[in-house]
Design an enzyme around this catalytic site. Structure first.
Site, mmCIF file in Angstrom:
data_model
loop_
_atom_site.group_PDB
_atom_site.id
_atom_site.type_symbol
_atom_site.label_atom_id
_atom_site.label_comp_id
_atom_site.label_asym_id
_atom_site.label_seq_id
_atom_site.Cartn_x
_atom_site.Cartn_y
_atom_site.Cartn_z
ATOM 1 N N ASP A 1 -8.780 -3.584 -0.380
ATOM 2 C CA ASP A 1 -9.861 -4.168 -1.198
ATOM 3 C C ASP A 1 -11.055 -4.691 -0.387
ATOM 4 O OD1 ASP A 1 -8.090 -3.646 -3.222
ATOM 5 O OD2 ASP A 1 -7.373 -5.708 -3.375
ATOM 6 N N GLY B 1 -3.581 -10.029 2.604
ATOM 7 C CA GLY B 1 -4.809 -10.558 2.018
ATOM 8 C C GLY B 1 -4.651 -12.023 1.675
ATOM 9 N N GLY C 1 -9.567 -1.973 -6.037
ATOM 10 C CA GLY C 1 -10.376 -3.050 -5.463
ATOM 11 C C GLY C 1 -10.119 -4.406 -6.087
ATOM 12 N N SER D 1 6.296 -12.295 -2.794
ATOM 13 C CA SER D 1 7.443 -13.193 -2.907
ATOM 14 C C SER D 1 7.112 -14.404 -3.773
ATOM 15 C CB SER D 1 7.863 -13.652 -1.504
ATOM 16 O OG SER D 1 8.763 -14.731 -1.608
ATOM 17 N N ARG E 1 -4.027 4.472 -1.433
ATOM 18 C CA ARG E 1 -3.252 3.567 -0.573
ATOM 19 C C ARG E 1 -2.306 4.307 0.369
ATOM 20 N NH1 ARG E 1 -1.488 -1.548 -3.938
ATOM 21 N NH2 ARG E 1 0.547 -0.705 -3.492
ATOM 22 N N LYS F 1 -30.792 16.681 -14.763
ATOM 23 C CA LYS F 1 -29.457 16.551 -14.161
ATOM 24 C C LYS F 1 -28.423 17.143 -15.109
ATOM 25 C CE LYS F 1 -29.226 12.493 -11.214
ATOM 26 N NZ LYS F 1 -28.855 13.008 -9.931
HETATM 27 O O1 F6P Z 1 -4.758 -5.256 -3.391
HETATM 28 C C1 F6P Z 1 -4.572 -3.905 -3.169
HETATM 29 C C2 F6P Z 1 -4.394 -3.157 -4.470
HETATM 30 O O2 F6P Z 1 -4.240 -1.784 -4.199
HETATM 31 C C3 F6P Z 1 -5.531 -3.364 -5.496
HETATM 32 O O3 F6P Z 1 -6.673 -2.615 -5.192
HETATM 33 C C4 F6P Z 1 -4.843 -2.984 -6.775
HETATM 34 O O4 F6P Z 1 -5.446 -3.597 -7.883
HETATM 35 C C5 F6P Z 1 -3.447 -3.497 -6.568
HETATM 36 O O5 F6P Z 1 -3.249 -3.604 -5.169
HETATM 37 C C6 F6P Z 1 -2.385 -2.637 -7.159
HETATM 38 O O6 F6P Z 1 -1.185 -3.283 -6.984
HETATM 39 P P1 F6P Z 1 0.207 -2.620 -7.361
HETATM 40 O O7 F6P Z 1 0.479 -1.557 -6.325
HETATM 41 O O8 F6P Z 1 1.167 -3.747 -7.288
HETATM 42 O O9 F6P Z 1 0.040 -2.039 -8.711
#
Ligand code: F6P
Length: 279
Positions: free
Chosen positions: A85, A59, A128, A30, A212, A171
């Site tokens: 993160d 966060g 991250g 927001s 996510r 490797k």
């Molecule tokens: O803060 C969480 C996060 O998933 C970060 O790891 C990433 O850089 C960002 O949010 C991505 O944000 P958006 O979904 O707004 O692109």
């Protein structure tokens, strides 16, 4: 909150959701909340609705807003750390971190099948933001040959040399985990720069938002349950302007300001161990 658009929830509202990813509450950033008048409006709306305390889940952006709401309006707030993160001081893990790490490790296991079958090098980019906590955990648990994080500087030549020394030792395939915030760039950029130094067959994969979503791990479910209850308890005790977190398996309260002004230490020991295991 600014518009006073509240929905009352009861026990039934949380039944059958523990296994869900995302958030049933919905979430958004927001712009308005950066300004004091909308925050004053929030305090009026909370008052009008008879809401005595706020649990702010998120966060550092969320916590800065919650802290301002407390200092300016004296609206009681308790923070709950929730971001994949894990870059929040005052808790060993944030809600979502373990799930994101598990998703990425599973992806790496799959990518490794391709890597070994085709004798290829893969750069796998994880999220991250400006922190390498996800990359470190994923790299260590996924047995990565290298982990590139913003906390530690490793240049392209060193990456190339490490790959070549692996090749010399026999490797035939490697996985390099790249934190999206690494100073050398993301997986695509680094792969491109490495290829400019020598004829290395490599691919780049960006895991992105797959990290996510999906069912949360048992660890995340327990953490969220514990911290949610701890936040309510803190408000009932009249506490405010703090974040509840878990440190050494105990629930602790940390002043909100510390959660973003103090730096969460990077686990150098785990990084060195992962490096030694990959050698
Ligand atoms: O803060 C969480 C996060 O998933 C970060 O790891 C990433 O850089 C960002 O949010 C991505 O944000 P958006 O979904 O707004 O692109």
């Amino acid at each position: 909150m600014i518009e006073g658009d509240f929905v009352e929830m009861d026990h039934a509202s949380v039944s059958n959701i523990i296994q869900l990813g995302g958030t049933v509450l919905k979430t958004a950033r927001s712009e308005e909340f950066f300004h004091s008048e909308p925050r004053a409006q929030v305090a009026r709306q909370l008052n009008r609705a008879g809401i005595e305390g706020l649990v702010a889940i998120g966060g550092d952006g969320t916590f800065r807003g919650a802290h301002d709401l407390w200092t300016e309006q004296k609206a009681p707030v308790i923070g709950v750390p929730a971001t994949i993160d894990n870059d929040v001081y005052g808790t060993d893990a944030t809600i979502g971190f373990h799930t994101a790490v598990n998703v990425a490790v599973e992806a790496i296991d799959r990518i490794r099948d391709s890597a070994t079958s085709h004798d290829r090098l893969f750069f796998v980019e994880v999220m991250g933001r400006q922190a390498g906590f996800i990359a470190l955990a994923v790299g260590a648990a996924g047995g990565a040959e290298m982990i590139l994080v913003p906390e530690l500087e490793v240049n392209i030549q060193e990456i190339y040399d490490t790959i070549m020394s692996g090749v010399k030792r026999g490797k035939t395939s490697s996985i390099i985990v790249v934190a999206e915030g690494d100073e050398e760039g993301g997986a695509l950029e680094i792969a491109h720069k490495v290829r400019e130094l020598g004829p290395i067959e490599c691919r780049a994969t960006i895991l992105g938002h797959t990290q996510r979503g999906g069912p949360p791990t048992a660890e995340d479910r327990m953490l969220a349950s514990r911290l949610g209850a701890a936040a309510v308890r803190a408000l009932l005790e009249g506490d405010s302007d703090k974040m509840v977190g878990r440190v050494d398996n105990k629930v602790v309260r940390t002043p909100l300001v510390d959660t973003w002004s103090e730096k969460k230490p990077f686990d150098q020991e785990l990084y060195e161990l992962a490096k030694a295991l990959a050698a």
